[in-house]
Motif scaffolding. Structure first.
Motif, PDB file in Angstrom:
ATOM      1  N   ASN A  33       0.850  -1.199   0.000  1.00  0.00           N
ATOM      2  CA  ASN A  33       0.000   0.000   0.000  1.00  0.00           C
ATOM      3  C   ASN A  33       0.881   1.243   0.000  1.00  0.00           C
ATOM      4  O   ASN A  33       1.444   1.627   1.017  1.00  0.00           O
ATOM      5  N   LYS A  55       0.179   4.234  -0.046  1.00  0.00           N
ATOM      6  CA  LYS A  55      -0.342   5.390   0.682  1.00  0.00           C
ATOM      7  C   LYS A  55       0.078   5.377   2.157  1.00  0.00           C
ATOM      8  O   LYS A  55      -0.056   6.373   2.855  1.00  0.00           O
ATOM      9  N   GLY A  93       3.496   0.820   4.548  1.00  0.00           N
ATOM     10  CA  GLY A  93       2.729   0.000   3.604  1.00  0.00           C
ATOM     11  C   GLY A  93       3.472  -1.141   2.932  1.00  0.00           C
ATOM     12  O   GLY A  93       2.868  -1.939   2.221  1.00  0.00           O
TER      13      GLY A  93
END
Length: 591
Positions: free
Chosen positions: A87, A89, A93
RNA sequence: GGUCCCAUGGUGUAGGGGUUAUCACGCCUGCCUGUCACGCAGGAGAUCACCGGUUCAAAUCCGGUUGGGACCGCCA
């Protein structure tokens, strides 16, 4: 309970393979049946936990019962996420923790608002549950920025040989300045301490005591109505020095600010900071704390319109006022007549009677005021540096009304037109303030800064009997950041003679001056060094460095705009016995 | 002290005389092994801030009160 080994928010690829223990709050549960993801939040950030029977059947079962804001501790192994599961973001992550053991340390009710940035809950609700609001990362960040600033200030001033000294919170009420918060004395019923509006006199007396360089992160109290950048209790980075002149104090302050900006923002702010006289700031920006991140300066057209056929302009000038304008470059088509007339309503607050405007077209002027100005189109545009497509706003009134109105419009449209580079930090010294200002409310002159400010050498004679003291300017200086008054200071009066003259000019009789400020006047008799200093608003500084627009956001437990505290419900009525002890009778009991 | 604005499930909102009071998120139950704004199916949850008035009828219109927000005054 197992000892926490790491902060969740700091785990990254470097930890892959390690077994760690974490503790924190459940930010989010994503339950896929026999696979459950929990976002764990602690003070450093958010990290994904994975629960599966592969790692622990018991842990998976417990994870199923987790809800938002449950407090848990977990043991598990850091794993790299597969390429497709990364991830981008999230700071963490690229990794996740496979949980082999979990303990629920406490359950939580569903919170009244979401614990995430950009929540839309009302200010009131957030203040009532302040401890939940502070869990939001952006709120925590503001509080931590504040802590960082304090740390840098301590480092810098300690290195510069400043001595940190505390001054009393229970002190004496003074008639000048803001309304005092009063504290009743039990020992002397009917007598009151006042909480300090600032440590002003104490820090001056510390100079008299020979400490030479003092500082304090001083809590100050002012019982006045609140604003976005004003709370009834706030903190000043307060400092005072002996034997330095204004320039030296400013240079020192620049060093302090530069260090904070470097530590907190990684920015090297060029020094010396720009400087501007108060008169110039008012003339060019209509403000004593100009935002210099953009232009759109006020332009004086009083001479230009001296003989104008436009009666509104001519009358204002004939009555000793001014006509000034700002040019909204390329804005002619962006605002309707209605928009601008809406702004006209806004500036009525400042006493403006009207707002004249014209739109500049290729070879004409349009708008309600155009017919009065058309004839002078070419020289007017030349004078203002305006061109086709621009919108011109004019205010004709007294000097003060013109400055307040156009100063407001400049900032308003500067924001609206996107002229402001929000990443900039524009520091500015505003120098040479008037020593006095006229208070319309009480119909007399008051100290513009405070009554202990040294007048400019050349203006000292204005304080003599028979002269007009109100022409005097002061050795005072404000530090302005992006349109906010960040701090201010001055060289102080250090002789009894001048201090007495000053108090006389403010309307104090000799007796009243001695009764109120005798301790200072007496101290000046005993070999008082020349001195001066400055105070920086810590709350505002933290607010600006956190890109917030309300100092509430950098104060852990602030008051709301009605000066109350919705979490504790302070202030509250107190028990009659408490009042009895203090000899206080309340006119209208609140319950 | 003054001006303006706001108040509807937990949260944010729609609705401006007659509705079963809208939608989203959240919450609860069930299903789901790669989600990260998870998804799917179902469900609960609102004396429409308070008091009074107008009206056959008020969440809706009017007046007041309370609470909140912004600004002026005040305040460095």
């Amino acid at each position: 309970m197992v000892k926490r080994t790491n902060y969740a928010g700091l785990i990254n690829e470097d930890y892959v393979g390690q077994e760690i223990d974490l503790a924190g709050w459940v930010q989010k549960r994503r339950d896929l049946g026999n696979l459950i993801f929990i976002d764990l939040r602690d003070r450093e950030g958010i990290l994904q936990l994975v629960f599966s029977q592969e790692f622990s059947e018991t842990a998976l079962a417990l994870a199923d019962t987790l809800r938002a804001e449950y407090v848990i501790s977990v043991h598990g192994k850091v794993q790299a996420r597969s390429e497709s599961a990364i991830n981008p973001k999230m700071k963490t992550g690229k990794v996740e923790v496979e949980v082999t053991a979990i303990k629920i340390l406490n359950k939580a009710k569903t919170p009244p608002f979401y614990i995430e940035d950009n929540v839309s809950a009302s200010e009131d609700l957030k203040l009532k549950y302040r401890y939940l609001d502070l869990r939001r990362p952006e709120m925590a960040a503001g509080i931590r920025t504040r802590a960082q600033i304090m740390k840098s200030v301590h480092h810098f001033l300690d290195r510069e040989d400043f001595i940190e000294i505390e001054t009393p919170d229970l002190t004496k009420s003074t008639p000048e300045g803001a309304r005092d918060y009063l504290v009743p004395s039990r020992v002397y019923p009917g007598s009151f301490f006042a909480l300090p509006q600032s440590p002003q006199l104490f820090k001056q007396l510390l100079m008299g005591a020979g400490f030479d360089r003092y500082y304090q992160l001083a809590r100050c109290f002012r019982d006045e109505d609140l604003r976005g950048d004003r709370q009834p209790e706030f903190t000043q980075i307060d400092l005072e020095t002996s034997f330095l002149d204004a320039e030296e104090i400013q240079a020192l302050t620049e060093g302090l600010i530069a260090e904070v900006m470097h530590d907190e923002k990684g920015l090297d702010i060029p020094r010396p900071f720009p400087r501007m006289d108060w008169d110039e700031a008012m003339a060019r920006y209509g403000s004593d704390k100009p935002d210099t991140r953009f232009g759109m300066e006020l332009q004086d057209l009083s001479d230009f319109f001296k003989d104008s056929s436009f009666k509104v302009f001519q009358n204002a000038i004939a009555n000793g006022g001014q006509v000034k304008a700002i040019v909204l470059s390329g804005a002619a088509d962006k605002y309707s007549r209605k928009d601008i007339e809406g702004q006209q309503e806004h500036i009525k607050r400042f006493g403006a009677k009207g707002l004249a405007f014209v739109k500049v077209t290729e070879d004409d002027l349009t708008g309600p005021a155009a017919k009065f100005l058309k004839e002078q189109r070419t020289p007017l545009l030349e004078k203002l540096g305006a061109k086709a497509g621009d919108l011109l706003l004019f205010v004709a009134d007294t000097k003060k009304v013109v400055a307040d109105s156009l100063g407001y419009l400049r900032v308003h449209f500067g924001h609206k037109l996107g002229l402001i580079d929000e990443s900039k930090f524009n520091f500015l010294w505003v120098l040479n303030w008037p020593l006095f200002e006229y208070d319309e409310g009480i119909q007399r002159w008051t100290a513009a800064h405070h009554p202990f400010t040294m007048p400019n050498e050349a203006d000292l004679h204005y304080l003599d009997e028979g002269e007009d003291p109100h022409q005097a300017y002061a050795q005072s200086y404000d530090i302005v950041l992006n349109g906010y008054e960040l701090g201010g200071g001055s060289i102080r009066i250090h002789t009894r003679e001048i201090q007495e003259k000053m108090l006389r000019a403010l309307g104090f009789t000799k007796e009243k001056a001695q009764a109120q400020f005798g301790f200072l006047l007496d101290a000046l008799d005993y070999g008082f060094p020349p001195h001066g200093g400055l105070a920086i608003g810590l709350d505002r500084f933290a607010m600006l460095l956190s890109n917030r627009d309300n100092i509430r956001d950098v104060i852990a437990f602030p008051k709301n705009s009605k000066a109350t505290e919705p979490m504790t419900n302070a202030p509250m009525p107190v028990a009659p016995t408490q009042l009895d002890e203090l000899g206080i009778e309340v006119e209208k009991p609140l319950d």
